[in-house]
Design an enzyme around this catalytic site. Structure first.
Site, PDB file in Angstrom:
ATOM      1  N   ASP A 120      34.066 128.441 -14.335  1.00  0.00           N
ATOM      2  CA  ASP A 120      34.531 127.056 -14.544  1.00  0.00           C
ATOM      3  C   ASP A 120      33.376 126.075 -14.375  1.00  0.00           C
ATOM      4  O   ASP A 120      33.411 125.225 -13.492  1.00  0.00           O
ATOM      5  CB  ASP A 120      35.669 126.720 -13.553  1.00  0.00           C
ATOM      6  CG  ASP A 120      35.222 126.738 -12.106  1.00  0.00           C
ATOM      7  OD1 ASP A 120      34.239 127.443 -11.782  1.00  0.00           O
ATOM      8  OD2 ASP A 120      35.827 126.017 -11.281  1.00  0.00           O
TER       9      ASP A 120
ATOM     10  N   ASP B  95      28.125 127.632 -11.268  1.00  0.00           N
ATOM     11  CA  ASP B  95      28.515 128.596 -12.305  1.00  0.00           C
ATOM     12  C   ASP B  95      27.394 128.702 -13.347  1.00  0.00           C
ATOM     13  O   ASP B  95      27.113 129.790 -13.860  1.00  0.00           O
ATOM     14  CB  ASP B  95      29.777 128.123 -13.041  1.00  0.00           C
ATOM     15  CG  ASP B  95      30.978 127.959 -12.136  1.00  0.00           C
ATOM     16  OD1 ASP B  95      31.812 128.845 -12.068  1.00  0.00           O
ATOM     17  OD2 ASP B  95      31.057 126.900 -11.474  1.00  0.00           O
TER      18      ASP B  95
ATOM     19  N   ASN C 170      36.600 123.365 -11.756  1.00  0.00           N
ATOM     20  CA  ASN C 170      35.789 122.216 -11.332  1.00  0.00           C
ATOM     21  C   ASN C 170      36.085 120.973 -12.160  1.00  0.00           C
ATOM     22  O   ASN C 170      36.072 119.854 -11.646  1.00  0.00           O
ATOM     23  CB  ASN C 170      34.305 122.555 -11.453  1.00  0.00           C
ATOM     24  CG  ASN C 170      33.843 123.492 -10.354  1.00  0.00           C
ATOM     25  OD1 ASN C 170      34.258 123.353  -9.201  1.00  0.00           O
ATOM     26  ND2 ASN C 170      33.002 124.445 -10.702  1.00  0.00           N
TER      27      ASN C 170
ATOM     28  N   THR D 126      34.111 133.417 -10.999  1.00  0.00           N
ATOM     29  CA  THR D 126      33.532 132.350 -10.167  1.00  0.00           C
ATOM     30  C   THR D 126      34.286 131.033 -10.305  1.00  0.00           C
ATOM     31  O   THR D 126      33.743 129.966 -10.038  1.00  0.00           O
ATOM     32  CB  THR D 126      32.033 132.145 -10.492  1.00  0.00           C
ATOM     33  OG1 THR D 126      31.929 131.666 -11.836  1.00  0.00           O
ATOM     34  CG2 THR D 126      31.233 133.416 -10.327  1.00  0.00           C
TER      35      THR D 126
ATOM     36  N   PHE E  22      37.753 126.216  -2.420  1.00  0.00           N
ATOM     37  CA  PHE E  22      38.232 125.592  -3.667  1.00  0.00           C
ATOM     38  C   PHE E  22      38.848 126.588  -4.664  1.00  0.00           C
ATOM     39  O   PHE E  22      39.964 126.377  -5.148  1.00  0.00           O
ATOM     40  CB  PHE E  22      37.076 124.826  -4.333  1.00  0.00           C
ATOM     41  CG  PHE E  22      37.462 124.153  -5.620  1.00  0.00           C
ATOM     42  CD1 PHE E  22      38.133 122.940  -5.623  1.00  0.00           C
ATOM     43  CD2 PHE E  22      37.171 124.734  -6.847  1.00  0.00           C
ATOM     44  CE1 PHE E  22      38.502 122.317  -6.814  1.00  0.00           C
ATOM     45  CE2 PHE E  22      37.526 124.121  -8.039  1.00  0.00           C
ATOM     46  CZ  PHE E  22      38.195 122.910  -8.023  1.00  0.00           C
ATOM     47  N   ASN E  23      38.138 127.655  -5.014  1.00  0.00           N
ATOM     48  CA  ASN E  23      38.641 128.542  -6.078  1.00  0.00           C
ATOM     49  C   ASN E  23      39.996 129.155  -5.715  1.00  0.00           C
ATOM     50  O   ASN E  23      40.861 129.324  -6.578  1.00  0.00           O
ATOM     51  CB  ASN E  23      37.651 129.681  -6.360  1.00  0.00           C
ATOM     52  CG  ASN E  23      36.419 129.198  -7.090  1.00  0.00           C
ATOM     53  OD1 ASN E  23      36.427 128.114  -7.678  1.00  0.00           O
ATOM     54  ND2 ASN E  23      35.350 129.987  -7.046  1.00  0.00           N
TER      55      ASN E  23
ATOM     56  N   HIS F 194      26.950 128.957  -4.456  1.00  0.00           N
ATOM     57  CA  HIS F 194      28.090 129.868  -4.320  1.00  0.00           C
ATOM     58  C   HIS F 194      28.080 130.969  -5.401  1.00  0.00           C
ATOM     59  O   HIS F 194      28.026 132.159  -5.101  1.00  0.00           O
ATOM     60  CB  HIS F 194      29.411 129.111  -4.501  1.00  0.00           C
ATOM     61  CG  HIS F 194      29.582 127.903  -3.648  1.00  0.00           C
ATOM     62  ND1 HIS F 194      29.875 127.977  -2.313  1.00  0.00           N
ATOM     63  CD2 HIS F 194      29.545 126.577  -3.946  1.00  0.00           C
ATOM     64  CE1 HIS F 194      30.021 126.757  -1.828  1.00  0.00           C
ATOM     65  NE2 HIS F 194      29.814 125.891  -2.798  1.00  0.00           N
ATOM     66  N   ASP F 195      28.226 130.522  -6.650  1.00  0.00           N
ATOM     67  CA  ASP F 195      28.568 131.472  -7.712  1.00  0.00           C
ATOM     68  C   ASP F 195      27.467 132.488  -8.050  1.00  0.00           C
ATOM     69  O   ASP F 195      27.784 133.649  -8.359  1.00  0.00           O
ATOM     70  CB  ASP F 195      28.991 130.694  -8.973  1.00  0.00           C
ATOM     71  CG  ASP F 195      30.277 129.920  -8.744  1.00  0.00           C
ATOM     72  OD1 ASP F 195      31.020 130.270  -7.802  1.00  0.00           O
ATOM     73  OD2 ASP F 195      30.534 128.963  -9.493  1.00  0.00           O
TER      74      ASP F 195
HETATM   75  C1  BDR Z   1      33.482 127.185  -5.618  1.00  0.00           C
HETATM   76  O1  BDR Z   1      34.186 126.049  -6.115  1.00  0.00           O
HETATM   77  C2  BDR Z   1      33.437 125.405  -7.101  1.00  0.00           C
HETATM   78  O2  BDR Z   1      33.263 124.070  -6.744  1.00  0.00           O
HETATM   79  C3  BDR Z   1      32.120 126.127  -7.232  1.00  0.00           C
HETATM   80  O3  BDR Z   1      31.756 126.246  -8.590  1.00  0.00           O
HETATM   81  C4  BDR Z   1      32.396 127.483  -6.619  1.00  0.00           C
HETATM   82  O4  BDR Z   1      32.857 128.403  -7.570  1.00  0.00           O
HETATM   83  C5  BDR Z   1      33.000 126.907  -4.227  1.00  0.00           C
HETATM   84  O5  BDR Z   1      34.069 126.620  -3.384  1.00  0.00           O
HETATM   85 CA    CA Z   2      32.773 127.966  -9.923  1.00  0.00          CA
END
Ligand code: BDR
Ligand code: CA
Length: 312
Positions: A10, A15, A40, A126, A168-169, A242-243
Site C-alpha cells: 500500500d 513500501d 496508507n 506490507t 497500522f496494517n 518497516h516494510d
Molecule cells: C505499516 O503501516 C504503514 O504506515 C507502513 O507502510 C507500514 O506498512 C507500519 O505500521
Molecule cells: Ca505499508
C-alpha cells in the site's frame, strides 16, 4: 534458489523502499506480480503508486494489479498524516507509463496459487491483509500452495503506532489479519518490535545521497519526507523502515532473530482492536502459528539496502 513471490502493498514510502529492494534481487526473487491494497492512502492512489514505482524501477515484465478498496468488515482508515497526501510524497507524482492489469489482485492471487505446486509461492505483505484474506476466503484450495507468508504487521513490546496497542496494517483490517494468522501456513511477521530498530539516520540518508541513480534519488526524496513526521513522533533522527524488513529477511535471514509464537488478533474490543497477542513466552499453551521477529542487525540491514540501491 530463486523464490517465487507475490508482493502485496500500500505505498507508502517504506513500501516503496521494499519494492526497490525486491526488484534489486533478481537472482534471489522471481516476482510474479505486485498487488495494491487500500491502506496508507486510498486504493486509487496505492494502485497508481505501484505503477509510478514500477516506472522508476524501470520494470517492464512484472505485472501490477489493483486489489480491495476497503477492509473486510471495518471502515477504512488511511495515514496521510504519516505518508503525505499522495502516499509517496517526497518525489514528483507523474502519470505512469506502467498500466494496471485488467484482472483484479484477488483473482490474480487465486489463479496464480491454484496453478502452482504445493509450497511454491511466498506472499510478501506490507499493507493491510485484505487482498490475501479475500483470496483465502474465495478459494481455500490456495492454502497448500503457499510456501510462506512474510508480513509486516503487529506489535508486542513496542506498543501500537495507530492506537496504544495496535499497529497500522493490522488495525486497518483486523478481520483479514485474523484469517491470515489462523490460516495454518508458515508465517514470518515483522512488527514494530523489530521495525523500530531500523530507523533511518542522517548518515544513512547521506550514503543514499551519494548513489547516482534514479531509484536512489527517489529513495532519498521519499525518506527525507517520511522522516519528518516520525522523527517528531518518536524523537528519532529518521523514520522506521518497516516494510523493507520483509524483503531483507528473504535476502539475508541471518540479519534477524525470530521466535516461534502463537499470535491471535483482537477483532472485538473497541479499546484494543487490531492488537496482536504475541505469546512470546508460551504462556497460553497454544500452538505456534508465526515466526515473530524481535531483533535485527541494524548495520547489516542498511548495508544490504544501500548496496542493493547502488545496483540500479
Ligand atoms: C505499516 O503501516 C504503514 O504506515 C507502513 O507502510 C507500514 O506498512 C507500519 O505500521
Ligand atoms: Ca505499508
Amino acid at each position: 534458489m530463486q523464490r517465487k513471490v507475490i508482493i502485496d502493498c500500500d505505498p507508502g514510502q517504506d513500501d516503496a523502499l521494499m519494492l526497490f529492494l525486491a526488484f534489486a534481487a533478481p537472482k534471489e526473487l522471481n516476482i510474479l506480480g505486485v498487488c495494491a491494497v487500500a491502506g496508507n492512502v486510498p486504493l486509487e492512489k496505492t494502485q497508481r503508486n505501484i505503477c509510478i514505482l514500477s516506472d522508476i524501477i524501470g520494470n517492464e515484465n512484472v505485472p501490477m494489479f489493483a486489489g480491495c478498496d476497503k477492509p473486510l468488515t471495518n471502515v477504512g482508515l488511511t495515514a496521510e498524516h504519516v505518508h503525505g497526501r499522495e502516499g509517496i510524497d517526497g518525489i514528483d507524482i507523474f502519470s505512469p507509463k506502467t498500466k494496471l492489469q485488467p484482472k483484479g489482485a484477488v483473482d490474480f492471487i487465486v489463479e496464480t496459487l491454484l496453478s502452482a505446486a504445493d509450497d511454491e509461492i511466498t506472499l510478501v505483505v506490507t499493507g493491510p491483509l485484505t487482498n490475501i484474506a479475500s483470496a483465502m476466503l474465495r478459494e481455500p484450495a490456495i492454502l497448500p500452495k503457499i510456501r510462506e507468508i512474510v508480513v509486516m504487521g503487529g506489535a508486542m513490546r513496542e506498543g501500537g503506532n495507530i492506537t496504544p496497542s495496535a499497529e497500522f496494517n493490522i488495525f486497518v483490517d483486523p478481520h483479514a489479519a485474523k484469517i491470515v494468522f489462523e490460516c495454518g501456513r508458515p508465517i514470518a511477521a515483522f512488527g514494530l518490535d523489530v521495525t523500530h530498530q531500523v530507523f533511518t539516520s542522517p548518515s544513512v540518508l547521506e550514503r543514499i545521497a551519494m548513489l547516482d541513480n534514479r531509484v536512489a534519488k527517489a529513495s532519498h526524496g521519499m525518506l527525507s519526507f517520511f522522516g519528518r513526521y516520525d522523527a517528531q513522533k518518536y524523537r528519532a533522527q529518521g523514520a522506521p523502515l518497516h516494510d523493507p524488513c520483509t524483503i531483507a529477511y528473504l535476502l539475508q535471514p541471518e540479519l534477524f532473530e525470530l521466535k516461534s509464537c502463537n499470535i491471535r488478533v483482537e477483532t472485538d474490543s473497541e479499546l484494543t482492536m487490531g492488537h496482536t497477542g504475541v505469546d512470546f513466552w508460551g504462556v497460553t499453551g497454544l500452538p505456534a502459528n508465526t515466526q515473530w521477529a524481535y531483533s535485527v542487525h541494524r548495520d547489516g540491514f542498511f548495508d544490504l539496502l544501500i548496496e542493493r540501491l547502488s545496483r540500479y
